[in-house]
Design a protein around this motif. Structure first.
Motif, PDB file in Angstrom:
ATOM      1  N   LYS A   1      46.168  14.063  60.187  1.00 29.98           N
ATOM      2  CA  LYS A   1      45.718  12.732  60.600  1.00 29.98           C
ATOM      3  C   LYS A   1      46.365  11.688  59.692  1.00 29.98           C
ATOM      4  N   CYS A   2      46.950  10.660  60.287  1.00 33.89           N
ATOM      5  CA  CYS A   2      47.622   9.639  59.488  1.00 33.89           C
ATOM      6  C   CYS A   2      47.525   8.283  60.161  1.00 33.89           C
ATOM      7  N   GLN A   3      47.904   7.255  59.420  1.00 28.16           N
ATOM      8  CA  GLN A   3      47.820   5.895  59.937  1.00 28.16           C
ATOM      9  C   GLN A   3      48.940   5.047  59.366  1.00 28.16           C
ATOM     10  N   ASP A   4      49.563   4.247  60.215  1.00 28.96           N
ATOM     11  CA  ASP A   4      50.546   3.276  59.757  1.00 28.96           C
ATOM     12  C   ASP A   4      49.810   2.080  59.162  1.00 28.96           C
ATOM     13  N   LYS A   5      50.552   1.242  58.452  1.00 30.08           N
ATOM     14  CA  LYS A   5      49.899   0.064  57.874  1.00 30.08           C
ATOM     15  C   LYS A   5      50.925  -1.002  57.505  1.00 30.08           C
ATOM     16  N   VAL A   6      50.412  -2.193  57.239  1.00 27.00           N
ATOM     17  CA  VAL A   6      51.207  -3.273  56.666  1.00 27.00           C
ATOM     18  C   VAL A   6      50.635  -3.559  55.294  1.00 27.00           C
ATOM     19  N   SER A   7      51.491  -3.583  54.268  1.00 27.61           N
ATOM     20  CA  SER A   7      51.042  -3.845  52.905  1.00 27.61           C
ATOM     21  C   SER A   7      51.970  -4.854  52.252  1.00 27.61           C
ATOM     22  N   SER A   8      51.402  -5.931  51.751  1.00 25.59           N
ATOM     23  CA  SER A   8      52.181  -7.009  51.107  1.00 25.59           C
ATOM     24  C   SER A   8      53.309  -7.487  52.011  1.00 25.59           C
TER      25      SER A   8
ATOM     26  N   GLN B   1      56.029  -3.464  56.592  1.00 25.17           N
ATOM     27  CA  GLN B   1      55.572  -2.501  57.582  1.00 25.17           C
ATOM     28  C   GLN B   1      55.864  -1.069  57.109  1.00 25.17           C
ATOM     29  N   TYR B   2      54.830  -0.236  57.076  1.00 21.91           N
ATOM     30  CA  TYR B   2      54.996   1.164  56.694  1.00 21.91           C
ATOM     31  C   TYR B   2      54.609   2.047  57.885  1.00 21.91           C
ATOM     32  N   LEU B   3      55.625   2.595  58.559  1.00 20.66           N
ATOM     33  CA  LEU B   3      55.391   3.494  59.683  1.00 20.66           C
ATOM     34  C   LEU B   3      55.267   4.920  59.144  1.00 20.66           C
ATOM     35  N   SER B   4      54.128   5.196  58.573  1.00 23.35           N
ATOM     36  CA  SER B   4      53.921   6.469  57.874  1.00 23.35           C
ATOM     37  C   SER B   4      54.088   7.675  58.781  1.00 23.35           C
ATOM     38  N   HIS B   5      53.686   7.556  60.045  1.00 18.58           N
ATOM     39  CA  HIS B   5      53.783   8.724  60.927  1.00 18.58           C
ATOM     40  C   HIS B   5      55.239   9.135  61.145  1.00 18.58           C
ATOM     41  N   VAL B   6      56.159   8.162  61.083  1.00 20.02           N
ATOM     42  CA  VAL B   6      57.582   8.484  61.218  1.00 20.02           C
ATOM     43  C   VAL B   6      58.065   9.247  59.993  1.00 20.02           C
ATOM     44  N   PHE B   7      57.683   8.756  58.816  1.00 16.36           N
ATOM     45  CA  PHE B   7      58.042   9.451  57.569  1.00 16.36           C
ATOM     46  C   PHE B   7      57.493  10.874  57.567  1.00 16.36           C
ATOM     47  N   ILE B   8      56.233  11.039  57.947  1.00 17.25           N
ATOM     48  CA  ILE B   8      55.587  12.352  57.921  1.00 17.25           C
ATOM     49  C   ILE B   8      56.284  13.321  58.864  1.00 17.25           C
ATOM     50  N   ILE B   9      56.594  12.870  60.073  1.00 10.97           N
ATOM     51  CA  ILE B   9      57.272  13.744  61.035  1.00 10.97           C
ATOM     52  C   ILE B   9      58.641  14.164  60.511  1.00 10.97           C
ATOM     53  N   ASN B  10      59.404  13.219  59.974  1.00 12.28           N
ATOM     54  CA  ASN B  10      60.735  13.548  59.441  1.00 12.28           C
ATOM     55  C   ASN B  10      60.645  14.543  58.284  1.00 12.28           C
ATOM     56  N   GLN B  11      59.676  14.327  57.382  1.00 11.95           N
ATOM     57  CA  GLN B  11      59.502  15.253  56.270  1.00 11.95           C
ATOM     58  C   GLN B  11      59.037  16.617  56.751  1.00 11.95           C
ATOM     59  N   ALA B  12      58.143  16.617  57.723  1.00 19.71           N
ATOM     60  CA  ALA B  12      57.637  17.883  58.260  1.00 19.71           C
ATOM     61  C   ALA B  12      58.777  18.709  58.850  1.00 19.71           C
ATOM     62  N   ILE B  13      59.664  18.059  59.577  1.00 20.23           N
ATOM     63  CA  ILE B  13      60.805  18.752  60.170  1.00 20.23           C
ATOM     64  C   ILE B  13      61.708  19.333  59.082  1.00 20.23           C
ATOM     65  N   SER B  14      61.937  18.551  58.025  1.00 20.04           N
ATOM     66  CA  SER B  14      62.807  19.028  56.946  1.00 20.04           C
ATOM     67  C   SER B  14      62.203  20.223  56.218  1.00 20.04           C
ATOM     68  N   ILE B  15      60.878  20.308  56.194  1.00 20.40           N
ATOM     69  CA  ILE B  15      60.187  21.432  55.546  1.00 20.40           C
ATOM     70  C   ILE B  15      60.241  22.678  56.420  1.00 20.40           C
ATOM     71  N   GLY B  16      60.233  22.492  57.731  1.00 23.39           N
ATOM     72  CA  GLY B  16      60.282  23.629  58.638  1.00 23.39           C
ATOM     73  C   GLY B  16      59.233  23.606  59.733  1.00 23.39           C
ATOM     74  N   PHE B  17      58.528  22.479  59.867  1.00 27.71           N
ATOM     75  CA  PHE B  17      57.551  22.329  60.944  1.00 27.71           C
ATOM     76  C   PHE B  17      58.224  21.772  62.195  1.00 27.71           C
ATOM     77  N   TYR B  18      57.636  22.102  63.344  1.00 28.79           N
ATOM     78  CA  TYR B  18      58.076  21.525  64.610  1.00 28.79           C
ATOM     79  C   TYR B  18      56.929  20.673  65.160  1.00 28.79           C
ATOM     80  N   PRO B  19      57.149  19.379  65.420  1.00 29.89           N
ATOM     81  CA  PRO B  19      56.083  18.513  65.948  1.00 29.89           C
ATOM     82  C   PRO B  19      55.824  18.811  67.418  1.00 29.89           C
ATOM     83  N   VAL B  20      54.805  19.629  67.688  1.00 31.78           N
ATOM     84  CA  VAL B  20      54.549  20.056  69.067  1.00 31.78           C
ATOM     85  C   VAL B  20      53.747  19.038  69.863  1.00 31.78           C
ATOM     86  N   ASP B  21      53.024  18.141  69.160  1.00 28.00           N
ATOM     87  CA  ASP B  21      52.219  17.163  69.890  1.00 28.00           C
ATOM     88  C   ASP B  21      51.809  16.014  68.984  1.00 28.00           C
TER      89      ASP B  21
END
Length: 218
Positions: free
Chosen positions: A134-141, A144-164
């Motif tokens: 579970k994650c959430q994007d946000k705006v700080s100072s 814009q921080y699109l955290s879900h994009v970062f998480i998906i990219n990192q997950a793929i690099s680790i070896g996860f496949y984003p199925v949904d």
């Protein structure tokens, strides 16, 4: 029909279980908190938190859990999403959201926490195991921080496949008065439940765009 959006968190979790967890029960919650996920679901067998709020939760850092490698088939993760050193943490009229939830000192440390945690979950999950993040994007100072994009990219690099990906819509949000007066971006009224599958091979973004490994069968 299972839809990708809902106003109800329990509905989303139930739909993820129906689609991706044959046992019908999430095995581990790495950041259990007050157990808000389980008003309509069975408690996972393994419940951890850095600061347990009840005796049935074990104290552990989600980046180093006392679990054997490849021992579980499902983990759910609801980490902090805020980062600041600002006055909102101490001022009486500061950001009420920052005061209510756990906060990291900066975005770099928060994102490193996400990466380190996912690496630990990858170790623990068996082949084809499911991580619900579970994650959430946000705006700080003003940024814009699109955290879900970062998480998906990192997950793929680790070896996860984003199925949904599921989107949880909020009917309301906690908002400080100064935020209303100084608004520069659309207020976030949604969060995500990312469903990440441990693949037995490293997944490349180019593979996913082409339909996934093994002709899309992962």
């Amino acid at each position: 029909m299972i839809k990708s959006i809902s106003f109800n968190q329990s509905e989303i979790i139930n739909n993820i279980i129906r689609l991706y967890i044959p046992s019908g029960k999430i095995e581990c919650d790495a950041t259990f908190g007050y157990g808000g996920f389980y008003k309509e679901h069975l408690f996972p067998e393994y419940r951890f938190d850095i600061n347990p709020r009840s005796s049935n939760v074990k104290a552990a850092d989600c980046r180093k859990l006392p679990l054997e490698s490849e021992s579980l088939n499902s983990i759910i993760f609801d980490p902090p999403f805020l980062a600041t050193k600002g006055k909102s943490l101490t001022e009486e009229n500061g950001n009420i959201i920052n005061k209510r939830f756990s906060v990291f000192p900066d975005e770099k440390l928060l994102h490193q926490f996400y990466t380190d945690s996912m690496k630990e979950f990858y170790r623990i999950l068996a082949e084809s195991g499911i991580l619900i993040f579970k994650c959430q994007d946000k705006v700080s100072s003003g940024t814009q921080y699109l955290s879900h994009v970062f998480i998906i990219n990192q997950a793929i690099s680790i070896g996860f496949y984003p199925v949904d990906i599921f989107v949880l819509l909020a009917k309301s949000r906690l908002t400080a008065k100064w935020q209303l007066k100084n608004q520069r971006h659309a207020r976030k009224f949604h969060s995500y439940f990312l469903v990440l599958k441990k693949s037995n091979k490293r997944v490349k973004y180019t593979d996913i765009m082409a339909g996934g490994e093994n002709n899309g069968k992962i």
